[in-house]
Design a protein around this motif. Sequence first.
Motif, mmCIF file in Angstrom:
data_model
loop_
_atom_site.group_PDB
_atom_site.id
_atom_site.type_symbol
_atom_site.label_atom_id
_atom_site.label_comp_id
_atom_site.label_asym_id
_atom_site.label_seq_id
_atom_site.Cartn_x
_atom_site.Cartn_y
_atom_site.Cartn_z
ATOM 1 N N UNK A 240 2.624 9.148 4.045
ATOM 2 C CA UNK A 240 1.278 8.655 4.261
ATOM 3 C C UNK A 240 1.203 7.144 4.145
ATOM 4 N N UNK A 241 1.891 6.618 3.187
ATOM 5 C CA UNK A 241 1.794 5.182 2.937
ATOM 6 C C UNK A 241 3.164 4.665 2.531
ATOM 7 N N UNK A 242 3.467 3.474 2.988
ATOM 8 C CA UNK A 242 4.713 2.816 2.614
ATOM 9 C C UNK A 242 4.386 1.403 2.162
ATOM 10 N N UNK B 131 4.029 -5.990 -8.943
ATOM 11 C CA UNK B 131 2.829 -6.209 -8.154
ATOM 12 C C UNK B 131 3.034 -5.780 -6.713
ATOM 13 N N UNK B 132 1.943 -5.425 -6.068
ATOM 14 C CA UNK B 132 1.991 -5.069 -4.660
ATOM 15 C C UNK B 132 2.217 -6.325 -3.825
ATOM 16 N N UNK B 133 3.132 -6.240 -2.901
ATOM 17 C CA UNK B 133 3.373 -7.326 -1.950
ATOM 18 C C UNK B 133 2.682 -7.010 -0.629
ATOM 19 N N UNK B 134 2.972 -5.828 -0.105
ATOM 20 C CA UNK B 134 2.400 -5.427 1.179
ATOM 21 C C UNK B 134 2.470 -3.915 1.304
ATOM 22 N N UNK B 135 1.486 -3.373 2.024
ATOM 23 C CA UNK B 135 1.471 -1.940 2.259
ATOM 24 C C UNK B 135 1.055 -1.650 3.681
ATOM 25 N N UNK B 136 1.403 -0.444 4.149
ATOM 26 C CA UNK B 136 1.061 -0.059 5.512
ATOM 27 C C UNK B 136 0.832 1.442 5.559
ATOM 28 N N UNK B 137 -0.250 1.825 6.203
ATOM 29 C CA UNK B 137 -0.562 3.241 6.338
ATOM 30 C C UNK B 137 0.208 3.842 7.516
ATOM 31 N N UNK B 138 0.127 5.135 7.628
ATOM 32 C CA UNK B 138 0.799 5.802 8.737
ATOM 33 C C UNK B 138 0.238 5.323 10.073
ATOM 34 N N UNK C 104 -0.775 2.345 10.656
ATOM 35 C CA UNK C 104 -0.441 0.945 10.903
ATOM 36 C C UNK C 104 -1.379 -0.072 10.276
ATOM 37 N N UNK C 105 -2.301 0.384 9.459
ATOM 38 C CA UNK C 105 -3.190 -0.554 8.780
ATOM 39 C C UNK C 105 -2.417 -1.204 7.628
ATOM 40 N N UNK C 106 -2.472 -2.517 7.576
ATOM 41 C CA UNK C 106 -1.686 -3.257 6.587
ATOM 42 C C UNK C 106 -2.583 -3.979 5.575
ATOM 43 N N UNK D 77 5.486 -10.096 6.779
ATOM 44 C CA UNK D 77 4.972 -9.097 7.706
ATOM 45 C C UNK D 77 5.622 -7.753 7.407
ATOM 46 N N UNK D 78 4.805 -6.746 7.200
ATOM 47 C CA UNK D 78 5.312 -5.404 6.960
ATOM 48 C C UNK D 78 5.195 -4.591 8.240
ATOM 49 N N UNK D 79 6.168 -3.731 8.478
ATOM 50 C CA UNK D 79 6.138 -2.852 9.644
ATOM 51 C C UNK D 79 6.835 -1.544 9.272
ATOM 52 N N UNK D 80 6.547 -0.519 10.046
ATOM 53 C CA UNK D 80 7.171 0.769 9.777
ATOM 54 C C UNK D 80 7.465 1.494 11.070
#
Length: 122
Positions: A32-34, A46-53, A55-57, A68-71
């Motif tokens: 679901x989330x990375x 601490x959180x650096x970056x997150x991305x939902x399934x 693609x919301x970052x 930049x985060x990508x998955x």
Amino acid sequence: QVQLVESGGGLVQPGGSLRLSCAASGSIFVIQHMGWYRQAPGKQRELVAGITRGGVTNYADSVKGRFTISRDNDKNTVSLQMNSLKPEDLAVYYCRVLATTVRSPLVPNEYWGQGTQVTVSS
């Protein structure tokens, strides 16, 4: 049930770039989330970056415009492109995944990678 393997850390000079990658494997149902977290010496994680399934970052203010985060949902991978690195970015970076599995298809659990060191120094 879910294994995370991180790669890409290392030593870089200020202003340089690094790319971190994390591959998830195991009895995954849906990721679901990375995200990427970091822990600097003497500080809390601490959180650096997150991305939902979908693609919301979201990013920590300190890295906006530089990271930049990508998955890749097909490959179950997440990457973090880090540009314009600063000495204060020095930390152990951890991949975190929120996923359902074959054994727990309705309730997601979080899984963490082992961490990869990023050192920014001249």
